[in-house]
Write an enzyme that holds these catalytic residues in place. Structure first.
Site, PDB file in Angstrom:
ATOM      1  N   PHE A 268       0.989  -1.201   0.042  1.00 53.19           N
ATOM      2  CA  PHE A 268       0.043   0.110  -0.040  1.00 53.19           C
ATOM      3  C   PHE A 268       0.579   1.286   0.054  1.00 53.19           C
ATOM      4  CE2 PHE A 268      -2.280  -3.246   2.260  1.00 53.19           C
ATOM      5  CZ  PHE A 268      -3.470  -3.412   1.274  1.00 53.19           C
ATOM      6  N   CYS A 269       1.853   1.282  -0.760  1.00 54.24           N
ATOM      7  CA  CYS A 269       2.794   2.322  -0.865  1.00 54.24           C
ATOM      8  C   CYS A 269       2.884   3.081  -2.141  1.00 54.24           C
ATOM      9  CB  CYS A 269       4.292   1.762  -0.757  1.00 54.24           C
ATOM     10  SG  CYS A 269       5.440   3.109  -0.997  1.00 54.24           S
ATOM     11  N   GLY A 270       3.040   4.532  -2.297  1.00 56.27           N
ATOM     12  CA  GLY A 270       2.973   4.931  -3.555  1.00 56.27           C
ATOM     13  C   GLY A 270       4.305   4.433  -4.515  1.00 56.27           C
ATOM     14  N   TYR A 271       5.006   3.620  -4.163  1.00 56.62           N
ATOM     15  CA  TYR A 271       5.755   2.884  -5.020  1.00 56.62           C
ATOM     16  C   TYR A 271       5.546   1.327  -5.322  1.00 56.62           C
ATOM     17  CZ  TYR A 271       9.114   6.917  -4.322  1.00 56.62           C
ATOM     18  OH  TYR A 271       9.691   7.992  -4.207  1.00 56.62           O
ATOM     19  N   THR A 272       4.220   1.053  -4.811  1.00 51.79           N
ATOM     20  CA  THR A 272       3.934  -0.553  -5.162  1.00 51.79           C
ATOM     21  C   THR A 272       3.917  -0.737  -6.726  1.00 51.79           C
ATOM     22  OG1 THR A 272       2.744  -0.432  -3.081  1.00 51.79           O
ATOM     23  CG2 THR A 272       2.443  -2.189  -4.648  1.00 51.79           C
TER      24      THR A 272
END
Length: 164
Positions: free
Chosen positions: A40-44
Site C-alpha cells: 500500500f505504498c506510492g511505489y507499489t
C-alpha cells in the site's frame, strides 16, 4: 547478530512467504537485487518493473528478491494476503520473503549486515540492495531509483559482467 566484515550475502536467509526458508546461499554466483516492498505504498507499482527486470535478466544471472515489510506501516497484516496480492495484481514470480523487519534493532540479519557494511538502511519502501556474484554489496538504492532507471540499470549491468 553481529555482522562480520568478511561475511557475504550467502550467509543469510529469510523466512519464505509460503513457509520454509529463503536461503540466499541457493543463489550463490548470481547477482541479487533485494527490495523491501509494501502493498500500500506510492511505489507499489515498482513490483511490475521488478518482475520485468527479473524476467529479462534471469538468464544473464540476476534474481530479484522481494522482502515485504511493515516497518513503514504500508503492508498487509499477513503473508498469505501479501502473496495473493503480489501474484494476482502483479503476477510476481520472483522469490518473496515473509514479512520482515528491514531497519532498526529488529532488522533481519541480512539488513543488519547491510547496515553494518554500508551504514545504510532502507529509508522507505522499495529501497534496493544490489549483491554482486561474489556475495558482496555492489550498491544501495532508494525508492526513487526505478527498476529500469539509469542508475540501477548501469549497476546491474556492471554486476552481471563481474565474475564471482
Amino acid at each position: 547478530m553481529a555482522a562480520d566484515k568478511d561475511e557475504v550475502a550467502w550467509a543469510f536467509s529469510f523466512p519464505a512467504i509460503d513457509g520454509g526458508v529463503l536461503d540466499l546461499a541457493t543463489f550463490k554466483g548470481r547477482v541479487l537485487l533485494v527490495a523491501n516492498t509494501a502493498s500500500f505504498c506510492g511505489y507499489t507499482y515498482q513490483y511490475d518493473g521488478l518482475e520485468k527486470l527479473n524476467t529479462a535478466k534471469s538468464a544473464a544471472g540476476l534474481t530479484v528478491i522481494g522482502v515485504p515489510s511493515q516497518d513503514f506501516n504500508q503492508e498487509s497484516p499477513d503473508n498469505a494476503t501479501v502473496k495473493t496480492f503480489c501474484e494476482t495484481r502483479f503476477d510476481i514470480d520472483f522469490p518473496l520473503a515473509a514479512i520482515s523487519h528491514v531497519k532498526g534493532a529488529q532488522a533481519a540479519p541480512f539488513y543488519a549486515w547491510v547496515a553494518a557494511q554500508r551504514q545504510w538502511q532502507p529509508a522507505w519502501n522499495f529501497n534496493k540492495v544490489l549483491i554482486g556474484r561474489d556475495g558482496r554489496i555492489a550498491g544501495t538504492f532508494g525508492s526513487g531509483d526505478e527498476p529500469d532507471g539509469p542508475a540501477l540499470s548501469a549497476a546491474i549491468a556492471a554486476a552481471l559482467l563481474r565474475a564471482a
